[in-house]
Design an enzyme around this catalytic site. Structure first.
Site, short mmCIF file in Angstrom:
data_model
loop_
_atom_site.label_atom_id
_atom_site.label_comp_id
_atom_site.label_asym_id
_atom_site.label_seq_id
_atom_site.Cartn_x
_atom_site.Cartn_y
_atom_site.Cartn_z
N GLU A 42 5.75 -1.19 -11.56
CA GLU A 42 5.70 -0.32 -10.38
C GLU A 42 4.32 -0.30 -9.71
OE1 GLU A 42 7.31 3.41 -11.68
OE2 GLU A 42 9.27 2.54 -12.16
N GLU A 92 17.02 -2.97 -13.72
CA GLU A 92 17.33 -1.62 -14.23
C GLU A 92 18.48 -1.00 -13.43
OE1 GLU A 92 13.85 0.87 -14.40
OE2 GLU A 92 12.53 -0.81 -14.89
#
Length: 934
Positions: free
Chosen positions: A710, A811
């Site tokens: 991220e 994910e």
């Protein structure tokens, strides 16, 4: 347990994994008191005292023999001189023990009491739990396991283990066994009795022990504090029982009393109860409590219900059950569910959360077996107006009629906007009339939320997915820089994101997004907002329309055929009459090699049902937390790879490939406190140690690494160690494990909902890393998405695909209250990925209820029932297997078109039937496969 293990077995097989097996409705109790009876009932256990050696008994995967006892009382059990007992030794697993088949000796709906005198030997220190268990087998299903009871034993001490059970359906085979101590600890058994008890006896037993008598009973003892503090204690604090507080301002809502956890000095302090033995593994439980806070200057605070679980190997686990924002004004309900995967040695439920000095008050608390969620009803979309814009006067032919200014801004109509539909809407709507070239001009804006608005309450249909599309532009920004423009919805005053775009110039920009309403609202308003005060806003061609997903699926099926299949020519050899008339060929694909994987957690692998579904339906895995730095090194120098090692062993054993998630995480809130406290030099050393420790340990074992998670949403390491640190992480990781593909990984890339993580910004980040020499090998799109729309997702994939790197959904999860809508969401994402040539794999972020990061996103319910979303996944996997049949041609060849993967071919000639396995690899050109029967 192996059904055919014998006394001679030294090393048994692993615990068999249960499929979506037939569920047995269970009534279960466990306790330390004997069940009263007027007459001694018949013991259904044969050779219950081992007077006949080990006749009728079978050591399961271990050794066993019979010895004699010493006389006298031991652990409360009086032993006579020369009494026999079984010694179960050479145990390599905790579940290895002694078993007896009791099929045909029990009846449906009868309640049976279990009593066994047990002990342990060769225990180095402390105590060990001995468990009684039933193994239930049904034709067509794998075995299921029913926990009966437990007791704790020390060296040289005999203990009495008790429990009861009742079955509502009759299995084809029932096996009773004793298990539990850690590997290497000998299990001793002096006698075993299983007798039928009357219902009144069971009720008396429940009253005596406070344990369960039916699945619906509250397992909490003294739930409304009528018996004072009995069975309750403070967790790091004191507790008190009250009938009122605050001069009568605080009164119980139900019953006569409430408890207070007081003198709290830590947020985790609270009131607790030990519920060991009263919860059954693999059953879902629901907690409900009435709570509030009292004292101090805090008017509201988070109150949480947490489960502390200690396993037989002393491993601890904390399970969050529920949380609620409690106040000092009234009682609120705290509600949630939990499930325990393993057979713990201790279980404690407690309340925690508020700051130190604030009392937690609880009026009542109930924990019961959770009722099954009623199945969803498929939404009725038969007359849905797919592709019809619900915005009034979207082309502004009637000026600003239908629009109103939100706030004291000014609306007018301008001309000169694009006349073509934005590309993402064009892909959804197909041929469509052009736009008018008119736009809404918004001036005199004094707040960021000011803009044009419409009420659309009556135009929305529940559970339909709506696509949002518009052209937007802003006026001069002066020195304020790039501006966010957002199509927003106010749904009963709650903000819903309909799409965002960042605008930094005077060009028209496409904005695209989606939303869905799942509860009947009283008021829905759509409005366009975002730029700073004083910045003019322009909107053209706003479209909000329901999406026809089935039409998109038809297109994606055709596209998948082009992208994922190839022509295959089978050329046979070794069969003399292969080209003769009547030779038939049947081709069936056994496995598609396209990666479809899932996230797993350490606790999941203690659940046989979970593991069975996992190994049957997924060929890749990623670990949810167990490789993250905060998990492997929570305190400096305290390294824990045990969980990850055990998970990796399971994957390797079942030939499941693995991704490593993640080496670092850039978001500051995920970084351990000890790392935050390091100076620059020490932080750099810690980063290098982390890389060396992780990648040297697992070199060659993980196919992928998410290097620094991220990076579009955080900058912890970059802020402290400089711009080069990110590229250096990639470089060092590659040096330590050259075989692994190194990924970037981020979220909201594909949905148009986050201006920080647009495809364009992701592309620029990857190019910057590559310019610095970082060996970026793959692009991770997390895929935590709501209300997905195919063309929006595909647009992001098209843009990222220009980099030429493999793209993975790393994910993926989708969420909807309605299982059919959740299934549709999942199908959107799976089909878009499968139909796109740049996508090389899909990883789900879990599939089992209560072990997901988002509510209403599971595919399998907590107790193993596959829901509609799970069924959709399995249907798609079946669709993506190629089968063909026909006759060979005159040259002895057979042609078909199929997915890459493993196949079985069966050839039927006039004289014989033969079969062979072959593999079709990826590729675009026709593949000729030699199938030899020599």
């Amino acid at each position: 347990m192996s059904c055919d293990s014998t006394e001679e077995d030294l090393v048994g097989p692993v615990h068999p994994f249960k499929a979506e097996s037939q569920r047995t409705e269970i009534k279960i109790m466990e306790g330390k008191h004997s069940v009263p009876s007027m007459t001694k009932p018949t013991n259904i256990i044969q050779n219950h005292d081992f007077s006949e050696g080990l006749s009728f008994w079978h050591p399961n995967g271990c050794d066993g023999y019979v010895a004699s006892t010493e006389p006298g009382p031991q652990g409360g059990v009086t032993m006579t001189l020369g009494a026999k007992y079984a010694v179960i030794t050479n145990r390599k697993e905790w579940w290895q023990g002694l078993e007896q088949d009791i099929t045909g000796k029990i009846s449906v709906a009868s309640t049976y009491a279990v009593s066994a005198n047990v002990g342990v030997a060769a225990l180095s220190e402390g105590s060990a739990d001995v468990l009684a268990t039933l193994k239930l087998e049904y034709h067509g299903s794998d075995a299921s396991y029913l926990f009966l009871g437990r007791t704790s034993c020390t060296n040289g001490s005999w203990e009495n283990l008790k429990g009861t059970f009742s079955l509502s359906t009759m299995p084809d085979r029932v096996t009773f066994y004793l298990e539990g101590p850690a590997p290497g600890v000998d299990l001793l058994i002096q006698s075993v009795e299983i007798t039928c008890s009357s219902s009144s006896d069971i009720e008396d037993h429940a009253k005596t022990t406070g344990t369960l008598s039916t699945e619906d009973d509250n397992i909490i003892i003294n739930p409304q504090f009528d018996d004072g503090q009995n069975n309750w204690s403070g967790r790091g604090c004191k507790i008190a029982i009250h009938d009122s507080l605050g001069n009568g301002k605080v009164l119980p809502k139900v019953g006569k009393f409430f408890a207070a956890a007081t003198e709290r000095t830590q947020s985790w302090n609270g009131i607790q109860q030990d519920i060991t033995g009263r919860v059954q593994r693999k059953l879902a439980y629901e907690l409900s409590a009435l709570v509030r806070i009292f004292g101090g200057n805090v008017t509201s605070s988070d109150v949480r219900a947490t489960l502390w679980v200690q396993n037989p190997d002393s491993r601890e686990q904390y399970i969050g059950i529920a949380n609620v924002q409690a106040t000092n004004q009234d009682w609120v309900q705290l509600q949630g569910k939990f499930l325990i995967n393993n057979s713990p040695s201790k279980v404690v439920v407690y309340l925690e959360g508020p700051p130190a000095g604030i009392d937690i008050l609880v009026n009542t608390i109930v924990i019961k077996h959770a009722p099954k969620t009623p199945p969803s009803t498929p939404p009725d979309f038969e007359d849905a107006p797919f592709g019809i814009n619900i915005i009034e006067n979207s082309n502004l032919a009637n000026g600003t009629n239908g629009w109103f200014p939100l706030g004291n801004c000014t609306l007018s109509v301008g001309t000169g906007s694009p006349r073509v539909l934005p590309p993402m809407a064009r892909d959804s709507l197909g041929p469509h009339e052009s736009l008018s070239g008119r736009y809404v001009l918004v001036t005199n804006r004094t707040q960021t939320w000011m803009g044009p608005a419409q009420m659309i309450t009556e135009k929305l249909k529940l559970f339909l997915t709506y696509q949002v599309s518009a052209w937007v532009r802003i006026g001069s920004t002066g020195s304020v820089g790039p501006q966010n423009v957002n199509v927003a919805l106010s749904v009963d005053d709650q903000w819903v994101n309909g799409g965002q775009v960042e605008v930094a110039d005077d060009r028209w920009h496409e904005i695209g997004g989606s939303f869905r309403i799942e509860k009947q609202p009283s008021k829905v308003m759509v409005y366009i907002q975002g730029p700073a005060s004083g910045v003019d806003l322009m909107i053209a061609g706003l479209q909000i329309f329901p999406v026809d997903r089935q039409a998109r699926f038809r297109y994606l099926r055709r596209q998948t055929d082009k992208v994922r299949k190839r022509d295959v020519i089978l050329k046979f050899s070794g069969l003399e009459d292969i080209s003769g008339l009547g030779t038939l060929v049947k081709v069936r694909q056994i496995q598609n090699d396209f990666p479809i994987g899932t996230c797993i957690n350490r606790t999941n692998i203690d659940n046989e049902d979970f593991v069975d579904f996992f190994v049957k339906h997924f060929n890749w895995a990623v670990f949810g937390n167990e490789l993250k730095w905060y998990w492997t090194e929570p305190q400096q120098g305290n390294i824990n790879y045990k969980d990850a090692d055990e998970m990796l062993d399971l994957c390797l054993k079942n030939k499941i490939e693995t991704r490593s998630h993640c080496i670092f995480w850039e978001v500051e809130g995920t970084v351990q406190q000890w790392i935050k406290s390091l100076n620059k030099d020490d932080l750099m050393k810690a980063v290098q140690n982390r890389l060396s420790s992780l990648l040297n340990r697992y070199k060659g074992k993980f196919r992928h690494y998410d290097v620094n998670n991220e990076m579009l949403h955080g900058s912890f390491y970059q802020d402290r160690l400089g711009r080069d640190i990110r590229a250096n992480m990639f470089k060092t990781a590659h040096q330590l494990d050259p075989s692994a593909t190194l990924f970037v990984n981020d979220y909201h890339i594909e949905d148009g909902n986050d201006t920080r993580s647009t495809p364009e910004k992701y592309i620029q980040q990857i190019l910057d890393l590559q310019h610095q020499g970082a060996p970026v090998g793959g692009i991770g799109i997390q895929g935590h998405i709501d209300s997905p729309v195919g063309p929006i997702v595909c647009s992001a994939l098209d843009k990222l695909g220009t980099l030429g790197l493999p793209i993975w959904f790393t994910e993926l999860d989708v969420s909807s209250r309605n299982e059919y809508v959740r299934a549709d969401d999942l199908e959107v994402m799976m089909r878009e990925a499968m139909a796109h040539p740049s996508v090389d794999g899909i990883m789900l972020w879990g599939f089992w209820e209560l072990f997901m990061s988002r509510e209403n996103s599971h595919l399998v319910n907590a107790e193993g029932d596959v829901n509609e979303a799970g069924k959709r996944l399995l249907c798609l996997k079946q669709e993506w297997l190629s089968h063909s049949h026909g006759c060979v041609d005159d040259q002895g060849l057979f042609s078909f078109r199929g997915f890459s993967g493993t196949y079985n071919v069966e050839v039927v000639t006039l004289s014989k039937i033969v079969s062979k396995t072959f593999v079709v690899g990826k590729g675009d050109s026709p593949l000729e496969v030699e199938v030899s029967f020599d």
